[in-house]
Scaffold this active site. Structure first.
Site, short mmCIF file in Angstrom:
data_model
loop_
_atom_site.label_atom_id
_atom_site.label_comp_id
_atom_site.label_asym_id
_atom_site.label_seq_id
_atom_site.Cartn_x
_atom_site.Cartn_y
_atom_site.Cartn_z
N ASP A 274 0.84 -1.21 0.00
CA ASP A 274 0.00 0.00 0.00
C ASP A 274 0.87 1.26 0.00
O ASP A 274 2.10 1.17 0.13
CB ASP A 274 -0.93 -0.03 1.24
CG ASP A 274 -2.29 0.60 0.95
OD1 ASP A 274 -2.37 1.45 0.05
OD2 ASP A 274 -3.26 0.24 1.64
N ASP B 166 -10.63 2.47 -3.40
CA ASP B 166 -11.07 1.15 -2.91
C ASP B 166 -12.51 0.88 -3.33
O ASP B 166 -13.36 1.77 -3.27
CB ASP B 166 -11.05 1.12 -1.37
CG ASP B 166 -9.65 1.00 -0.81
OD1 ASP B 166 -8.67 1.03 -1.59
OD2 ASP B 166 -9.54 0.91 0.42
C1 LIG Z 1 -15.58 3.81 -0.95
O1 LIG Z 1 -15.85 4.53 0.25
C2 LIG Z 1 -14.80 5.37 0.67
C3 LIG Z 1 -15.16 5.98 2.00
O2 LIG Z 1 -16.45 5.70 2.36
C4 LIG Z 1 -14.54 6.44 -0.37
O3 LIG Z 1 -13.47 7.26 0.01
C5 LIG Z 1 -14.21 5.77 -1.70
O4 LIG Z 1 -14.05 6.73 -2.70
C6 LIG Z 1 -15.31 4.78 -2.08
N1 LIG Z 1 -14.87 4.09 -3.27
C7 LIG Z 1 -15.54 4.09 -4.42
C8 LIG Z 1 -14.91 3.35 -5.54
O5 LIG Z 1 -16.61 4.65 -4.57
#
Ligand SMILES: *[C@@H]1O[C@H](CO)[C@@H](O)[C@H](O)[C@H]1NC(C)=O
Ligand SMILES: *[C@@H]1O[C@H](CO)[C@@H](O)[C@H](O)[C@H]1NC(C)=O
Ligand SMILES: *[C@@H]1O[C@H](CO)[C@@H](O)[C@H](O)[C@H]1NC(C)=O
Ligand SMILES: *[C@@H]1O[C@H](CO)[C@@H](O)[C@H](O)[C@H]1NC(C)=O
Length: 438
Positions: A170, A231
């Site tokens: 990471d 993520d």
């Molecule tokens: C998933 O959630 C996190 C925090 O809730 C956010 O920062 C991230 O952008 C989200 N990922 C996607 C691919 O939407």
């Protein structure tokens, strides 16, 4: 030979196909030379489903502990996962003790991993699987455990000594682009020097994008796969944002993928809570089109038989693992339906059509088969099989024919097109001009 002269058109088609393939190969970029990830990595990774749960007192079944990984290893072996290719059982953040040992080596949390990582690796290997682990290029991991900055050689050697087979590295707590690039390269070289075959999964471009466009040529020389974007979460919004990001940036990332190095759009969340059935089909189909690592993050102890069947679909996995190793791309978007395609070995193609309209019911979509596969996939004809949402043979299509499909809201129809250039003329007369699928 005789046939060739009687069908000059066919000969021309074959020349075109040959040139297309040669052109692609010229674009090929040298990959990390560790002999690994010739096809996208398949396995399981704990993060999306189990996150950083370290509370084994109150949640013994879902905390990050050796028990969780041993149970998953048992199921990957006994429930058919290993048989269809899911091989790497991967630990994410939060496995470590808060401090390094007196020799400066990382150590597993002693209460949650009483046998240590070496014993866990032995157990996982005894099931015919491989073990993945997690560390960070900076001063701390994203969850605040010890980072590898200043310890790249020690950590690489520690992982090799333990029998680790994959490292997810990471990029949190890294204070400069220079440290980031330097750290990812140093760890790659350190892993090589251990002499152990260890898949190297990077987040280098994700953290580089904050500053400038990453140099993917360089990244491919050091990493087996690399995360580009945020993520994945257990939601349609998240899966959709990953597809949007990928198609918006496809000019820069599709050609760099190939045997030994892949773009990583993050984990499969199929079998969890946030995606409808159609959306789970969409994720599976598009991760196959994108030649993505297939790292599930779900609970194999409680997964539904339906989700399991989707994740274990051999035809879809075969597209993901196709030995040609060319990533697919978005061909067009029309009336809220996106059409993506991916070239496969033996002149076959995969085509995915997703209906992005989140209102109403199933929609019909008509497509000229001549517009698919750079105009050569169905020239002079092809055999089309629908793989998702259900498998069915759709039959032969000539170059001039139209294919009509029906796609659920947020769902996907995934097709496989096999070249039928070899069929004789009298067979061609029975080709469908226009077929309706309902
Ligand atoms: C998933 O959630 C996190 C925090 O809730 C956010 O920062 C991230 O952008 C989200 N990922 C996607 C691919 O939407
Ligand atoms: C290390 O790199 C060399 C040269 O690039 C390669 O031949 C060798 O197989 C690599 N070893 C491992 C363990 O990855
Ligand atoms: C780690 O912390 C030290 C001390 O604060 C700092 O000098 C160094 O640049 C940091 N490294 C990274 C990769 O952030
Ligand atoms: C990207 O990296 C490659 C390999 O290190 C190098 O040859 C190339 O010049 C770099 N490209 C840019 C735009 O910096």
């Amino acid at each position: 030979m005789k046939q060739k002269s009687r069908h000059p058109q066919l000969a021309w088609v074959l020349v075109l196909r040959f040139l297309t393939l040669v052109f692609w190969d010229v674009l090929g970029v040298r990959a990390l030379d560790n002999g690994l990830a010739k096809t996208p990595t398949m396995g399981w990774l704990h993060w999306e489903r189990f996150m950083c749960n370290v509370n084994c007192q109150e949640e013994p079944d879902s905390c990050i502990s050796e028990k969780l990984f041993m149970q998953m290893a048992d199921l990957m072996d006994s429930d058919g996962w290993k048989d269809v290719g899911y091989e790497y059982l991967c630990i994410d953040d939060c496995w470590m003790a808060p401090e390094r040992d007196s020799d400066g080596r990382l150590q597993a949390d002693p209460t949650r991993f009483p046998g240590g990582i070496a014993r866990l690796a032995k157990y996982v290997h005894s099931k015919g699987l491989k073990l993945g682990i997690y560390a960070d290029v900076g001063n701390k991991t994203c969850a605040g455990f010890p980072g590898s900055f200043g310890y790249y050689d020690i950590d690489a050697q520690t992982f090799a000594d333990w029998g680790v087979d994959l490292l997810k590295f990471d990029g949190c707590y890294c204070d400069s682009l220079e440290h980031l690039a330097d750290g990812y390269k140093r760890m790659s070289l350190a892993l090589n020097r251990t002499g152990r075959s260890i898949v190297y999964s990077c987040e280098w471009p994700l953290y580089t994008w904050h500053f400038h466009k990453p140099n993917y040529t360089e990244i491919r020389q050091y990493c087996n796969h690399w995360r580009n974007f945020a993520d994945v979460n257990d939601s349609w919004q998240s899966v959709k944002s990953i597809l949007d990001w990928t198609s918006s940036n496809q000019e820069g990332i599709v050609d760099v993928a190939g045997p030994g190095g892949w773009n990583d759009p993050d984990m499969l969340v199929i079998g969890n809570f946030g995606l409808s059935w159609d959306q789970q089909i969409t994720q599976m189909a598009f991760w196959a089109i994108m030649a993505a690592p297939l790292l599930m993050s779900n609970d194999l102890r409680t997964i539904s038989t339906q989700a399991k069947a989707l994740l274990q679909d051999k035809d879809v996995i075969a597209i993901n693992q196709d030995p040609l190793g060319k990533q697919g791309y978005k061909l067009r978007k029309e009336d809220n339906i996106e059409v993506w395609e991916r070239p496969l070995s033996n002149l076959a193609w995969a085509v995915a059509m997703v209906n992005l309209q989140e209102i109403g019911g199933p929609r019909f979509h008509s497509i000229f088969v001549a517009s698919l596969g750079k105009g050569v996939a169905c020239n002079p004809a092809c055999l089309i099989t629908q793989l998702l949402p259900t498998k069915k043979k759709l039959g032969f299509y000539s170059w001039t024919s139209t294919l009509k499909t029906q796609i659920n809201p947020t769902g996907t129809v995934l097709l496989r097109l096999e070249s039928a250039g070899h069929v004789t003329l009298h067979q061609k007369t029975s080709f469908k001009r226009c077929t309706t699928l309902s």
